[in-house]
Design an enzyme around this catalytic site. Sequence first.
Site, PDB file in Angstrom:
ATOM      1  N   GLU A 162       0.782   3.935   1.725  1.00 41.83           N
ATOM      2  CA  GLU A 162       1.169   4.394   3.056  1.00 41.83           C
ATOM      3  C   GLU A 162       2.357   3.597   3.604  1.00 41.83           C
ATOM      4  OE1 GLU A 162      -1.911   3.533   1.946  1.00 41.83           O
ATOM      5  OE2 GLU A 162      -3.440   4.233   3.344  1.00 41.83           O
ATOM      6  N   CYS A 194      -2.467  -0.313   7.377  1.00 43.08           N
ATOM      7  CA  CYS A 194      -1.746   0.957   7.281  1.00 43.08           C
ATOM      8  C   CYS A 194      -1.842   1.739   8.587  1.00 43.08           C
ATOM      9  CB  CYS A 194      -2.263   1.770   6.107  1.00 43.08           C
ATOM     10  SG  CYS A 194      -1.888   0.981   4.519  1.00 43.08           S
ATOM     11  N   CYS A 213      -6.357   1.863   5.739  1.00 42.85           N
ATOM     12  CA  CYS A 213      -6.965   0.600   6.151  1.00 42.85           C
ATOM     13  C   CYS A 213      -6.366   0.170   7.501  1.00 42.85           C
ATOM     14  CB  CYS A 213      -6.712  -0.460   5.085  1.00 42.85           C
ATOM     15  SG  CYS A 213      -4.983  -1.029   5.028  1.00 42.85           S
ATOM     16  N   HIS A 234       0.847  -1.195   0.000  1.00 36.43           N
ATOM     17  CA  HIS A 234       0.000   0.000   0.000  1.00 36.43           C
ATOM     18  C   HIS A 234       0.882   1.244   0.000  1.00 36.43           C
ATOM     19  CE1 HIS A 234      -3.926  -1.851   1.791  1.00 36.43           C
ATOM     20  NE2 HIS A 234      -3.348  -2.668   0.937  1.00 36.43           N
TER      21      HIS A 234
END
Length: 159
Positions: free
Chosen positions: A58, A89, A86, A56
């Site tokens: 992040e 993260c 999410c 991801h």
Amino acid sequence: MSQFEKDQYFMELAISEAEKAVLIDEVPVGAVLLLGDKVLSTAHNARISTFDPTGHAEILAIRKAAQTIKNYRLTGASLYVTVEPCPMCFGAIMEARVTEVVFSVREPRSGVMGSLYDLQNDPRWSHKIIVREGILDGPVQELLRNFFLKKRLGPQDHL
């Protein structure tokens, strides 16, 4: 520069990262991590292209920033991201001790900073995160809408 101008400027950088994700057929999420006004890292989603479920934007931005400053703690850092983080993260944000998260649009299915959950406000955490949302939400919603529309239509339908 006012806070509003700063938020817009760094969210524009995050949107540029999200646009890079589209070019490699990844969900358009982009992130920028800074300390003060200095950009430590930028990243975009790369789960599919790297065969990495943790890829991801992040997570990648946090990893790069930690390497840049040679410290796993990013105390005082701000993370600008196009889509609400999410649970995975959020965990990385907490572990890195990121001070502030600024995101553009909510993620109703997996967002944990106000949508599905509101984890940053759980009183049991010892680390507190400042959260701001809605920065440049129109352009981000359009980017996401266009990406998923093309996915639904298939390659033959949008030539």
